[in-house]
Design a protein around this motif. Structure first.
Motif, mmCIF file in Angstrom:
data_model
loop_
_atom_site.group_PDB
_atom_site.id
_atom_site.type_symbol
_atom_site.label_atom_id
_atom_site.label_comp_id
_atom_site.label_asym_id
_atom_site.label_seq_id
_atom_site.Cartn_x
_atom_site.Cartn_y
_atom_site.Cartn_z
ATOM 1 N N LEU A 354 42.649 147.598 106.916
ATOM 2 C CA LEU A 354 43.432 147.234 105.734
ATOM 3 C C LEU A 354 43.167 145.798 105.315
ATOM 4 O O LEU A 354 43.192 145.473 104.119
ATOM 5 N N ASP A 355 42.886 144.928 106.286
ATOM 6 C CA ASP A 355 42.535 143.557 105.953
ATOM 7 C C ASP A 355 41.242 143.524 105.137
ATOM 8 O O ASP A 355 41.133 142.791 104.143
ATOM 9 N N HIS A 356 40.260 144.321 105.536
ATOM 10 C CA HIS A 356 39.017 144.427 104.763
ATOM 11 C C HIS A 356 39.315 144.898 103.339
ATOM 12 O O HIS A 356 38.771 144.358 102.363
ATOM 13 N N ALA A 357 40.157 145.925 103.222
ATOM 14 C CA ALA A 357 40.433 146.507 101.904
ATOM 15 C C ALA A 357 41.100 145.492 100.982
ATOM 16 O O ALA A 357 40.759 145.396 99.795
ATOM 17 N N ILE A 358 42.063 144.747 101.513
ATOM 18 C CA ILE A 358 42.738 143.734 100.699
ATOM 19 C C ILE A 358 41.745 142.673 100.247
ATOM 20 O O ILE A 358 41.746 142.239 99.090
ATOM 21 N N GLN A 359 40.853 142.247 101.144
ATOM 22 C CA GLN A 359 39.874 141.220 100.798
ATOM 23 C C GLN A 359 38.891 141.723 99.739
ATOM 24 O O GLN A 359 38.523 140.985 98.821
ATOM 25 N N ILE A 360 38.479 142.965 99.854
ATOM 26 C CA ILE A 360 37.562 143.543 98.871
ATOM 27 C C ILE A 360 38.204 143.572 97.486
ATOM 28 O O ILE A 360 37.549 143.288 96.473
ATOM 29 N N HIS A 361 39.489 143.867 97.423
ATOM 30 C CA HIS A 361 40.195 143.955 96.144
ATOM 31 C C HIS A 361 40.575 142.589 95.583
ATOM 32 O O HIS A 361 40.972 142.489 94.419
ATOM 33 N N GLY A 362 40.486 141.549 96.397
ATOM 34 C CA GLY A 362 40.871 140.230 95.918
ATOM 35 C C GLY A 362 42.340 140.191 95.526
ATOM 36 O O GLY A 362 43.199 140.736 96.220
ATOM 37 N N GLY A 363 42.633 139.566 94.384
ATOM 38 C CA GLY A 363 44.015 139.446 93.937
ATOM 39 C C GLY A 363 44.700 140.787 93.744
ATOM 40 O O GLY A 363 45.891 140.932 94.030
#
Length: 402
Positions: A354-363
């Motif tokens: 989930l940390d990866h996913a949040i970072q990929i989506h940015g803001g």
């Protein structure tokens, strides 16, 4: 899962009946639950530690909740996991993994009877008073083991004690971080009945009913999962419990607790995480293809590609572990070590995914238009609740070195 690898094929296939069940649940998630998710994500209702029906009623009008309950019952999902001799579908653990993985793809829960496996230990009289009302959804339970000073060593440090007095037991002590205590009708309470033996025959499980004199539920404990997400202090002050409310035999309470923890709080954490991880990967792949920076989609950036690959690797590995462990449990194998491994990996890998996913989506990943931050909090909590990652590493090491 929408993401597929070109040329890949499944070497392991589910039985046809479970494949059909998987399709039915996936259709319900797609058609019924996902459309409700935007409203759910913006609501202040608790998302963890509270019964699904209670949680839903805190967000949606009765007509919506009753429709979902009816849908669950009509589809046979409400009590599919309950043994056939108790009127349920008798679904094994492999089937439960299949269902849970599909349902947790969406933040909105589908109402299903929350029946702790240790209640199947009820005798004939207890079945009528406790077990059957829980199966029907008329009563809710909570499991009370953790105490202020005994989170990681409940057997050795438990202070809540029960002393026999005639045909009753008198309980004194305090439990902490008890999920669902604010709504519970039945408290499954572990208490020391033989201080010398403790977890080796000196802890007993009591079924304490809501409203019993001496039982007090404290206010909710605010955490980052939400100020009212469902964890409480529970106090016992000369709380008198009749001997017919002892679950199982005197002294077997710790074993019963471990049975609940092994399946509900460890092994089934894996599909609980997998659904969220698969959703995060699907959202991330779609976003990477449509989000452009400096003249091309971010899907063409190696930094993004490697994050997606890491997410996929974790999902594939956890999926193999979950399905194999569940199949072994259905075969009657001792899966305590595998359950600890599932718990460890679902927390560590799930939070990482989930940390990866949040970072990929940015803001956008931080907004409540997506379920990513909610999923992250729930999976990061899995590294603490139900036994910390460090404790499960100790348990696995003990098994390896035995």
């Amino acid at each position: 899962m929408d993401v597929e690898i070109e040329g890949s094929r499944e070497l392991f296939t589910l039985p046809k009946e479970l494949q059909e069940l998987q399709r039915v649940v996936r259709r319900i998630v797609t058609d019924e639950l996902l459309p409700l998710e935007p409203e759910y994500l913006l609501s202040p209702a608790p998302a963890y530690g509270v019964d699904s029906v209670v949680n839903l009623r805190g967000v949606f009008p009765p007509s919506v909740v009753d429709r979902l309950i009816g849908l669950s019952r009509e589809a046979g999902l409400w009590d599919l996991h309950v043994p056939k001799e108790l009127g349920g579908g008798g679904l094994g653990l492999l089937g439960q993994v299949v269902v849970e993985e599909q349902l947790t793809y969406c933040a909105v829960p589908l109402p299903i009877a929350n029946v702790p496996n240790i209640l199947y230990e009820c005798n004939a009289e207890q079945r009528q008073r406790f077990l059957l009302p829980v199966i029907r959804g008329e009563k809710l339970t909570c499991f009370a083991q953790t105490e202020p000073n005994s989170g990681s060593d409940p057997g050795g440090m438990m202070q809540t004690a029960a002393v026999r007095d005639g045909r009753s037991w008198v309980l004194n002590g305090t439990k902490m971080f008890i999920s669902g205590a604010g709504q519970a009708d039945i408290f499954m309470v572990q208490a020391v009945t033989d201080a010398a033996r403790r977890q080796r025959g000196g802890i007993t499980m009591f079924l304490v009913e809501k409203g019993t004199p001496g039982l007090t539920v404290g206010k909710g404990i605010p955490t980052w999962l939400g100020p009212t997400h469902g964890q409480h202090f529970v106090h016992f002050d000369d709380c008198r419990v009749p001997e017919e409310n002892v679950l199982g035999a005197v002294g077997r309470g710790f074993l019963l607790g471990q049975r609940w923890l092994t399946i509900h709080d460890r092994l089934l954490r894996a599909p609980y995480a997998l659904g969220k991880m698969r959703r995060a990967l699907d959202l991330s792949v779609a976003w990477a293809k449509q989000r452009w920076t400096f003249g091309k989609p971010i899907a063409e950036r190696q930094a993004i590609q490697w994050r997606l690959v890491d997410m996929y690797v974790d999902i594939q590995a956890l999926s193999a572990l979950a399905y194999q462990s569940a199949a072994r449990a259905d075969a009657g194998d001792d899966v305590r070590t595998e359950a600890s491994l599932a718990k460890l990996c679902s927390g560590d890998w799930g939070a990482r995914c989930l940390d990866h996913a949040i970072q990929i989506h940015g803001g956008m990943g931080e907004t409540l238009e997506l379920p990513l931050t909610l999923f992250y909090r729930l999976l990061r909590h899995a590294q603490v609740g139900g036994g910390t990652s460090e404790i499960h590493r100790m348990l696995i090491a003990r098994s390896l070195l035995r």
